[in-house]
Design a protein around this motif. Sequence first.
Motif, PDB file in Angstrom:
ATOM      1  N   GLU A 227      -2.093 -12.221   1.304  1.00 36.44           N
ATOM      2  CA  GLU A 227      -2.778 -13.450   0.922  1.00 36.44           C
ATOM      3  C   GLU A 227      -2.879 -13.607  -0.586  1.00 36.44           C
ATOM      4  O   GLU A 227      -3.127 -14.709  -1.076  1.00 36.44           O
ATOM      5  N   VAL A 228      -2.735 -12.517  -1.327  1.00 34.12           N
ATOM      6  CA  VAL A 228      -2.909 -12.527  -2.783  1.00 34.12           C
ATOM      7  C   VAL A 228      -1.777 -11.731  -3.418  1.00 34.12           C
ATOM      8  O   VAL A 228      -1.099 -10.957  -2.740  1.00 34.12           O
ATOM      9  N   PRO A 229      -1.556 -11.887  -4.729  1.00 32.07           N
ATOM     10  CA  PRO A 229      -0.533 -11.078  -5.386  1.00 32.07           C
ATOM     11  C   PRO A 229      -0.865  -9.592  -5.308  1.00 32.07           C
ATOM     12  O   PRO A 229      -2.031  -9.201  -5.240  1.00 32.07           O
ATOM     13  N   GLY A 230       0.163  -8.782  -5.336  1.00 29.85           N
ATOM     14  CA  GLY A 230      -0.051  -7.341  -5.294  1.00 29.85           C
ATOM     15  C   GLY A 230       1.249  -6.589  -5.422  1.00 29.85           C
ATOM     16  O   GLY A 230       2.277  -7.136  -5.836  1.00 29.85           O
ATOM     17  N   VAL A 231       1.215  -5.338  -5.024  1.00 29.04           N
ATOM     18  CA  VAL A 231       2.367  -4.446  -5.169  1.00 29.04           C
ATOM     19  C   VAL A 231       2.602  -3.716  -3.859  1.00 29.04           C
ATOM     20  O   VAL A 231       1.673  -3.155  -3.267  1.00 29.04           O
ATOM     21  N   LEU A 232       3.851  -3.725  -3.414  1.00 28.31           N
ATOM     22  CA  LEU A 232       4.273  -2.910  -2.279  1.00 28.31           C
ATOM     23  C   LEU A 232       4.732  -1.562  -2.812  1.00 28.31           C
ATOM     24  O   LEU A 232       5.585  -1.492  -3.700  1.00 28.31           O
ATOM     25  N   ALA A 297       9.005   3.701  -4.539  1.00 27.67           N
ATOM     26  CA  ALA A 297       9.559   2.399  -4.893  1.00 27.67           C
ATOM     27  C   ALA A 297       8.396   1.443  -5.114  1.00 27.67           C
ATOM     28  O   ALA A 297       7.428   1.435  -4.338  1.00 27.67           O
ATOM     29  N   ILE A 298       8.486   0.629  -6.168  1.00 28.90           N
ATOM     30  CA  ILE A 298       7.447  -0.328  -6.531  1.00 28.90           C
ATOM     31  C   ILE A 298       8.048  -1.730  -6.499  1.00 28.90           C
ATOM     32  O   ILE A 298       9.019  -2.015  -7.214  1.00 28.90           O
TER      33      ILE A 298
END
Length: 308
Positions: A227-232, A297-298
């Motif tokens: 739902e919001v920006p972020g990092v996998l 991995a980012i």
Amino acid sequence: MPCPSCSAPVLAGDLFCEACGHRLRTGAEPRPETADHREIDLGDDAAAVSDRGLRHSTNQDGMALCRISGGLATVVSDGVSASPRPEEASRTAVDTGIAVLARELEAGSDPRDATRTAALEAAKAVAGLTADRSSAPACTYISAVTGELDGRPVITVGWIGDSRAYWIGATGDELLTEDDSWAEHVIAHGMMSEEEAYSDRRAHMLVGWMGADAREIDVHVRVYAPEVPGVLVVCTDGLWNYMASPLALAAALADPLADPVSGPLTGRRGRRTPLSVARELVRTALSGGGHDNITVAIIPVEGDGLEI
């Protein structure tokens, strides 16, 4: 080259002496690119880093990262050290998985189907490394695909084993996978409490893996719409053993001056790159002891959706 403290032999690029623990380098700079330390840099889109760690003689992890139409795909694999030729198993899993995943996605397959097909093909390739089940190379496997569904960002994750995917978001963090481990198995079947299971010496034994000696392959697939920006974050246990909870990983990843709205890759000097963040996490694991190979991995992701 000799360690300046105890004179034990050390490899160029090592952070610590494996014999006495003497710090050989500051840790501020990355290790040089070698078979033991590899990096993939896709600029602001994504990055991955794999490192031998401080205790293993070789890096038995594998990783791949590539752009696809509308997003990115990554595959990470952890060779099972107790098996023969674990690095061959992980490399085979990664090479096969990323090739099939990219092929299926470019052909228009649904990411769920592409993820499952790629994992099954990778498992078949690893099993084909030997006809002798008693000496079978083995590995874990995890893939992740980012893209859009009906105009919303989505992440599709598939895995076998205990390599993990985390979502580290601007307003919350979550573990997206469930380990194929003895502890998770007994907890899921109500045989032990979480505390009892993870205090048992068998806690991290795998109940799912790739290899000729593996049971029936069960590919777990999950689709998540942030739902919001972020990092996998996709990683092997060489990283998450030092920061297993989403909160702990978020704390290790976070810049104290990050923008809480724009996400964790913003910082005191503007946007941090995926490569710099991946390197930071690897250094954190090395500083914690580096007991295993470390791969991470980012992939930054914009968010606007609900879980599917």
